[in-house]
Design a protein around this motif. Structure first.
Motif, mmCIF file in Angstrom:
data_model
loop_
_atom_site.group_PDB
_atom_site.id
_atom_site.type_symbol
_atom_site.label_atom_id
_atom_site.label_comp_id
_atom_site.label_asym_id
_atom_site.label_seq_id
_atom_site.Cartn_x
_atom_site.Cartn_y
_atom_site.Cartn_z
ATOM 1 N N THR A 26 31.439 102.691 -17.102
ATOM 2 C CA THR A 26 30.313 102.408 -17.995
ATOM 3 C C THR A 26 30.211 103.449 -19.106
ATOM 4 O O THR A 26 29.986 103.110 -20.280
ATOM 5 C CB THR A 26 29.007 102.365 -17.197
ATOM 6 O OG1 THR A 26 29.118 101.411 -16.140
ATOM 7 C CG2 THR A 26 27.839 101.980 -18.093
ATOM 8 N N SER A 171 23.159 101.385 -21.555
ATOM 9 C CA SER A 171 24.350 101.469 -20.709
ATOM 10 C C SER A 171 24.770 102.918 -20.514
ATOM 11 O O SER A 171 25.276 103.293 -19.447
ATOM 12 C CB SER A 171 25.500 100.668 -21.330
ATOM 13 O OG SER A 171 25.909 101.218 -22.570
ATOM 14 N N TRP A 173 22.667 105.535 -20.364
ATOM 15 C CA TRP A 173 21.763 106.094 -19.348
ATOM 16 C C TRP A 173 22.168 105.622 -17.954
ATOM 17 O O TRP A 173 22.143 106.400 -16.999
ATOM 18 C CB TRP A 173 20.330 105.678 -19.659
ATOM 19 C CG TRP A 173 19.651 106.564 -20.661
ATOM 20 C CD1 TRP A 173 19.706 107.919 -20.721
ATOM 21 C CD2 TRP A 173 18.813 106.148 -21.745
ATOM 22 N NE1 TRP A 173 18.963 108.377 -21.780
ATOM 23 C CE2 TRP A 173 18.395 107.319 -22.428
ATOM 24 C CE3 TRP A 173 18.377 104.907 -22.205
ATOM 25 C CZ2 TRP A 173 17.564 107.290 -23.537
ATOM 26 C CZ3 TRP A 173 17.543 104.866 -23.322
ATOM 27 C CH2 TRP A 173 17.144 106.041 -23.981
ATOM 28 N N PHE A 174 22.531 104.359 -17.835
ATOM 29 C CA PHE A 174 22.939 103.835 -16.534
ATOM 30 C C PHE A 174 24.219 104.511 -16.047
ATOM 31 O O PHE A 174 24.324 104.901 -14.873
ATOM 32 C CB PHE A 174 23.141 102.319 -16.624
ATOM 33 C CG PHE A 174 23.660 101.701 -15.353
ATOM 34 C CD1 PHE A 174 22.809 101.435 -14.291
ATOM 35 C CD2 PHE A 174 25.009 101.400 -15.212
ATOM 36 C CE1 PHE A 174 23.286 100.877 -13.116
ATOM 37 C CE2 PHE A 174 25.499 100.839 -14.045
ATOM 38 C CZ PHE A 174 24.635 100.575 -12.999
#
Length: 221
Positions: A26, A171, A173-174
């Motif tokens: 990611t 995305s 941060w995830f």
């Protein structure tokens, strides 16, 4: 009576590897996405601008996406320059984390007979995963902060379009959070292995015998 244990160090290691790998992929995708910031104008609603670390893109209904790389690195805003460096560090440390933990996993026929080395590799992978996660969260949060400051800057006219959050911010941060969680799970797996490998307490140890004799003697008296 037998009990089935579902949460073992091996399962925890596999879970940590899965979470870390997902966070690494990611973060890698986020680095090259041009959707860090988005901007559209009320005066020209058919045009949408997108800004990333490496490209600036324009979307129109007639042509579609048109992307162009930045002409000069030194001309970039400070937040994008710092984010480029930190995201590159994140990719490097995230990849090294996966390479470090693979030979340290239980069931992998590498470093057999060297449990201490496997343990160190898992700890090293956890530390690298932490570094990768933090170097992902830091630039994304920094760009988010500068975007908010510029959006609410009263010095700009109201009719002037302003940058807003893009999909890549979320995305990022995830991915960073997944890397931090994955590194933490590696530490937990190491603690679980240390707990399982501790020497069992001997019921016939000299201290137990000594306490038993003292207790019996006290009872007799």
């Amino acid at each position: 009576m037998t009990t089935m244990v579902f949460l073992t160090p091996k399962i925890m290691q596999r879970t940590a590897l899965f979470v870390t790998f997902g966070g690494f992929v990611t973060s890698l995708i986020t680095t090259f996405l041009p959707f860090w910031k988005t901007m559209n104008s009320d005066l020209n609603e058919v045009e949408n601008w997108f800004s990333g670390l490496w490209h600036m893109c324009l979307y129109t209904e007639e042509v579609g996406f048109q992307c162009k790389g930045y002409d000069s690195i030194m001309a970039l805003p400070m937040d994008l320059q710092i984010s480029r460096v930190l995201m590159s560090v994140s990719i490097g440390t995230g990849g090294l984390s996966l390479l470090a933990v693979l030979p340290g996993l239980e069931g992998v026929d590498v470093c057999l007979g060297q449990p201490d080395l496997k343990r160190r590799l898992l700890i090293l992978g956890g530390v690298l995963s932490w570094v990768s996660g933090l170097t992902t969260l830091a630039p994304v949060s920094f760009v988010a902060y500068t975007t908010v400051v510029e959006f609410w800057d009263e010095g700009f006219p109201d009719v002037m379009p302003r940058w807003e959050y893009g999909e890549a911010m979320f995305s990022g941060w995830f991915g960073g959070l997944a890397l931090v969680v994955g590194g933490t799970l590696f530490f937990i797996a190491v603690c679980m292995s240390d707990f399982d490998q501790r020497p069992p307490s001997a019921p016939n140890s000299p201290q137990v015998k000594r306490r038993t004799k003292h207790y019996l003697k006290t009872e007799v008296l």
